[in-house]
Design a protein around this motif. Structure first.
Motif, PDB file in Angstrom:
ATOM      1  N   GLY A 269     -10.654  14.467  -2.064  1.00  0.00           N
ATOM      2  CA  GLY A 269     -11.893  13.964  -1.481  1.00  0.00           C
ATOM      3  C   GLY A 269     -11.732  13.466  -0.054  1.00  0.00           C
ATOM      4  O   GLY A 269     -12.655  12.931   0.535  1.00  0.00           O
ATOM      5  N   TRP A 270     -10.520  13.622   0.501  1.00  0.00           N
ATOM      6  CA  TRP A 270     -10.261  13.119   1.845  1.00  0.00           C
ATOM      7  C   TRP A 270      -9.642  14.200   2.706  1.00  0.00           C
ATOM      8  O   TRP A 270      -8.948  15.067   2.209  1.00  0.00           O
ATOM      9  CB  TRP A 270      -9.288  11.925   1.811  1.00  0.00           C
TER      10      TRP A 270
ATOM     11  N   VAL B  50      -5.470   5.976   1.211  1.00  0.00           N
ATOM     12  CA  VAL B  50      -5.213   4.848   0.310  1.00  0.00           C
ATOM     13  C   VAL B  50      -5.718   3.530   0.900  1.00  0.00           C
ATOM     14  O   VAL B  50      -5.849   2.550   0.198  1.00  0.00           O
ATOM     15  CB  VAL B  50      -3.713   4.723  -0.011  1.00  0.00           C
ATOM     16  N   LEU B  51      -6.004   3.512   2.171  1.00  0.00           N
ATOM     17  CA  LEU B  51      -6.471   2.275   2.808  1.00  0.00           C
ATOM     18  C   LEU B  51      -7.997   2.244   2.933  1.00  0.00           C
ATOM     19  O   LEU B  51      -8.549   1.451   3.679  1.00  0.00           O
ATOM     20  CB  LEU B  51      -5.827   2.138   4.200  1.00  0.00           C
ATOM     21  N   TRP B  52      -8.694   3.077   2.161  1.00  0.00           N
ATOM     22  CA  TRP B  52     -10.147   3.197   2.372  1.00  0.00           C
ATOM     23  C   TRP B  52     -10.875   1.899   2.079  1.00  0.00           C
ATOM     24  O   TRP B  52     -11.909   1.612   2.669  1.00  0.00           O
ATOM     25  CB  TRP B  52     -10.716   4.342   1.550  1.00  0.00           C
ATOM     26  N   GLU B  53     -10.320   1.099   1.156  1.00  0.00           N
ATOM     27  CA  GLU B  53     -10.974  -0.180   0.860  1.00  0.00           C
ATOM     28  C   GLU B  53     -11.006  -1.077   2.089  1.00  0.00           C
ATOM     29  O   GLU B  53     -11.947  -1.838   2.289  1.00  0.00           O
ATOM     30  CB  GLU B  53     -10.245  -0.892  -0.274  1.00  0.00           C
TER      31      GLU B  53
ATOM     32  N   HIS C 157       0.793  -1.229   0.000  1.00  0.00           N
ATOM     33  CA  HIS C 157       0.000   0.000   0.000  1.00  0.00           C
ATOM     34  C   HIS C 157       0.827   1.282   0.000  1.00  0.00           C
ATOM     35  O   HIS C 157       0.404   2.273  -0.556  1.00  0.00           O
ATOM     36  CB  HIS C 157      -0.945   0.013   1.201  1.00  0.00           C
ATOM     37  N   CYS C 158       1.979   1.279   0.667  1.00  0.00           N
ATOM     38  CA  CYS C 158       2.716   2.533   0.844  1.00  0.00           C
ATOM     39  C   CYS C 158       3.762   2.739  -0.243  1.00  0.00           C
ATOM     40  O   CYS C 158       3.988   3.848  -0.704  1.00  0.00           O
ATOM     41  CB  CYS C 158       3.418   2.572   2.198  1.00  0.00           C
TER      42      CYS C 158
END
Lengths: 466, 253
Positions: free
Chosen positions: B146-147, B160-163, B52-53
């Motif tokens: 949007g965040w 990026v971890l919204w899922e 992810h990062c």
């Protein structure tokens, strides 16, 4: 020249070798003069560990420094990465680096305590003025060494700390901007600055430092050590010509210092292995962010050992300039109207004060801040001639003297604390009071050190067998 | 002398008591779990980090094969964590072009190798900060991505971890404090569910933060282990030095 000495033919090989050397180099003589027959007072206390400890830290810094230079890259684009390389990829590099970073703070801790010892026991008084002056020069070198070394990791605090301090030199009237340019080698702190600071940090300043340390010790061994009673042990000698209250440095103080060293190392290694950052005081958190000339940190503070002086710099505001002007005027008025010194001296005082007041108000407060900060260190050099007390040691001074010293220490610590904090109104006010106390403490010494009821200094040192 | 020391200590305690809480942006930090000794947790953190990062952030001082220290074999690192073109001795470099990143996000994604060390402050450790930061994203249509984030208001990085987390909305309540009304954070409202429950997500972030903390100083566990032996040795040595000193000095009267 010494006569050529012979040893008996059936002497051991060791003795023959020593004789061979002694005929060519004063090995035994040096050993005797500085160790086995250097007579030190037997009543040393806790504070007397810190001389030996500062030599230990000096050696640690030099040895770890040698190994760091093997892997460090003095290049603005590589420096930060090379420090992380030392921390990760160099075998035991992290240990060497932590020893060096902790050593820097440890150096100041032991040196501040060493200086405090000299201050309270009058170790700077006749005949030890030069010992003290060499020591002050060592302190100055140490500050330069620490300041330039701090740039090398090329983190945000390295960069902006250097930027702030070098900019201070730009406040010097007339030559300031050129002076700052000369120090930086560029219009901002950059690769040129890093390279010259590296050069100064690894060779120029250490060379001077080592020379001064040798001079400090030679001067000390020439006059002999002071002690907590401030009694001259050489004044009372036994039949053998040695001071009655003196004991050979080796083995008594070498063994004693080994004990001090082991306790010191316990603390030192505990920091290295369990808390090398010491809550951001020994290694500042911001310094783990690579230097970024475009991003000024919100709060720039020097490392803790500079903060008492940094506080004095920040305390020198326009208000402080007015206060200093008034103090100068009042002091001059006192000398002129209330004392019975020669008229010539009165005139000099009045004119001097007038000029000082004009200058104080012509030049920027920032410049006077630099003068105050520098003056606070430079003034220490004059201590031997400021102190007019009839006794050396604090032990035989009036009780209220002890309070003056205690308040001095408290203010020094408070100034150090305030220098770490972001500026605040109340903080600045306290720092101003602290600064005035610091200067008053030293500059008024010729007066207050003579006042009060002094106790009788004994002929011999006071000693409680262990 | 003792009096001097006492005064000194007393004055210090006054100072500490007076320490002002400089008002930085963002909410108070939660305490991050410290799992830097837990290999399973660190390995999970490493996986999250790489997946992810590492797309946008580098860890340019960290070599892949250093992951052997957290119990992975070279083969496991090659099979699961490496980009195809990388070698196991390479450092963790992202593939993002810094210039494009600047255009996309308005800021360059910072290198994360020592991020956990650099973010410490009076609110807590760097790990505490990251642990809070990664768990306080919320939808904010006024922002370009949007965040927005409670620990780092107006942050350039999207969640990026919204899922995994789903999207959430913070709840505020107005409270009277120091004579004026202030908005006080009162917890979260889950808007859309993520793949993980809140507990699972917190644990995953705990693992990731532990990994970041470990990566900031891979020698830290060795350091403490060696330190214990060094201190034990010095304790014995100090005892001997103390007795030796007493033996020498007993003749000095």
């Amino acid at each position: 020249m010494a006569e050529f000495k012979e040893v008996s033919p059936d002497a051991g090989n060791g003795e023959k070798l020593l004789n061979w050397v002694d005929n060519r180099f004063p090995l035994s003589k040096l050993y005797k003069e500085h160790l086995s027959e250097y007579y030190a007072p037997k009543n040393f206390n806790f504070f007397y560990f810190f001389g030996a400890l500062s030599i230990l830290v000096l050696v640690i810094q030099i040895v770890t420094g040698i190994f760091l230079v093997m892997h460090y890259k003095p290049d603005a684009s590589l420096a930060f990465a090379s420090v992380e390389y030392i921390m990760r990829d160099v075998p035991w590099g992290w240990l060497i680096r932590y020893m060096h970073s902790t050593g820097a703070s440890a150096f100041f801790i032991v040196v501040y305590l060493h200086m405090f010892r000299g201050l309270i026991y009058g170790s700077y008084r006749k005949p030890r003025e030069l010992v003290w002056i060499f020591g002050c020069a060592i302190f100055l070198c140490l500050m330069a060494e620490a300041f330039m070394g701090y740039l090398l990791p090329w983190g945000q605090m390295s960069y902006w700390g250097a930027q702030v301090i070098v900019n201070l030199f730009a406040a010097v009237p007339f030559i300031g901007p050129d002076l700052a340019l000369l120090i930086r080698g560029d219009y901002v702190v950059g690769d040129a600055t890093l390279n010259r600071f590296f050069s100064f940090h690894v060779i120029a300043v250490p060379l001077v430092l080592l020379g001064l340390v040798v001079a400090h010790i030679i001067a000390l061994h020439e006059v002999g050590s002071n002690n907590p009673d401030g009694v001259e042990i050489k004044a009372t000698k036994g039949a053998d010509g040695h001071p009655l209250d003196g004991i050979p440095f080796h083995p008594y103080y070498t063994i004693h210092d080994i004990l001090g060293v082991s306790v010191f190392l316990l603390v030192f290694t505990s920091i290295i292995f369990f808390a090398p950052e010491v809550g951001g005081y020994f290694l500042e958190y911001n310094n783990f962010i690579p230097a970024d000339p475009l991003k000024t940190p919100l709060h720039i503070a020097p490392v803790w050992y500079f903060t008492p002086y940094y506080s004095m710099l920040r305390a020198t505001t326009d208000v402080m300039i007015n206060v200093l002007s008034i103090i100068s005027a009042l002091s001059a008025a006192y000398v002129v109207f209330k004392t019975s010194v020669q008229n010539k001296f009165k005139l000099v005082t009045a004119v001097g004060a007038a000029v000082l007041i004009v200058l104080l108000n012509i030049f920027d407060a920032k410049f006077w801040g630099v003068v105050v900060m520098g003056g606070a260190v430079i003034m220490l050099f004059f201590l031997p001639w400021l102190d007019h007390s009839p006794v050396k040691s604090i032990r035989y001074r009036p009780n209220w003297h002890k309070w003056l010293y205690a308040v001095f220490v408290v203010f020094f610590v408070i100034l150090g604390y305030l220098g770490i904090q972001p500026p605040s109104e109340i903080g600045t006010l306290i720092a101003q009071v602290g600064t005035i106390y610091y200067f008053g403490f030293f500059l008024l010494m010729p007066v207050w050190t003579q006042l009060g009821e002094f106790k009788v200094v004994p002929d011999r040192v006071t000693f409680v067998p262990h | 002398m003792k009096k001097l020391l006492l005064i000194l200590i007393a004055s210090l305690s006054v100072l500490v008591a007076q320490e002002s809480s400089a008002n930085e942006d963002g909410i108070a930090w939660d305490k991050a779990p410290n799992n830097t000794n837990d290999l399973v947790s660190l390995q999970n953190g490493a996986k999250l980090f790489v997946n992810h990062c590492l797309n946008c952030h580098s860890a340019a001082y960290m070599r892949y094969n250093r992951l052997k220290d957290i119990g992975l074999t070279e083969q496991q690192i090659k099979d699961n964590l490496l980009f195809t073109t990388d070698k196991v001795g390479d450092t963790m470099k992202s593939n993002i072009d810094p210039k494009q990143a600047k255009v996309w996000f308005g800021a360059n994604p910072p290198d994360l190798t020592v991020i956990a060390r650099s973010r410490s402050g009076h609110k807590g450790s760097g790990a505490d900060y990251i642990y809070t930061y990664l768990r306080t994203y919320y939808r904010d249509p006024t922002k370009a991505t949007g965040w927005n984030n409670l620990a780092y208001p107006n942050v350039a990085m999207p969640n990026v971890l919204w899922e995994l987390q789903g999207s959430r909305q913070p709840m505020f309540a107005k409270e009277e404090a120091h004579g004026h009304e202030a908005e006080v954070f009162k917890g979260w409202e889950q808007v859309t569910p993520g793949k993980m429950s809140t507990e699972q997500y917190d644990q995953a972030i705990g693992d990731l933060v532990s990994y970041l903390q470990w990566m900031a100083e891979p020698a830290q566990n060795t350091r403490v282990q060696v330190g214990v032996w060094v201190v034990l040795f010095l304790l014995c040595f100090t005892f001997i030095a103390w007795r030796l000193n007493a033996a020498y000095w007993k003749d000095i009267r």
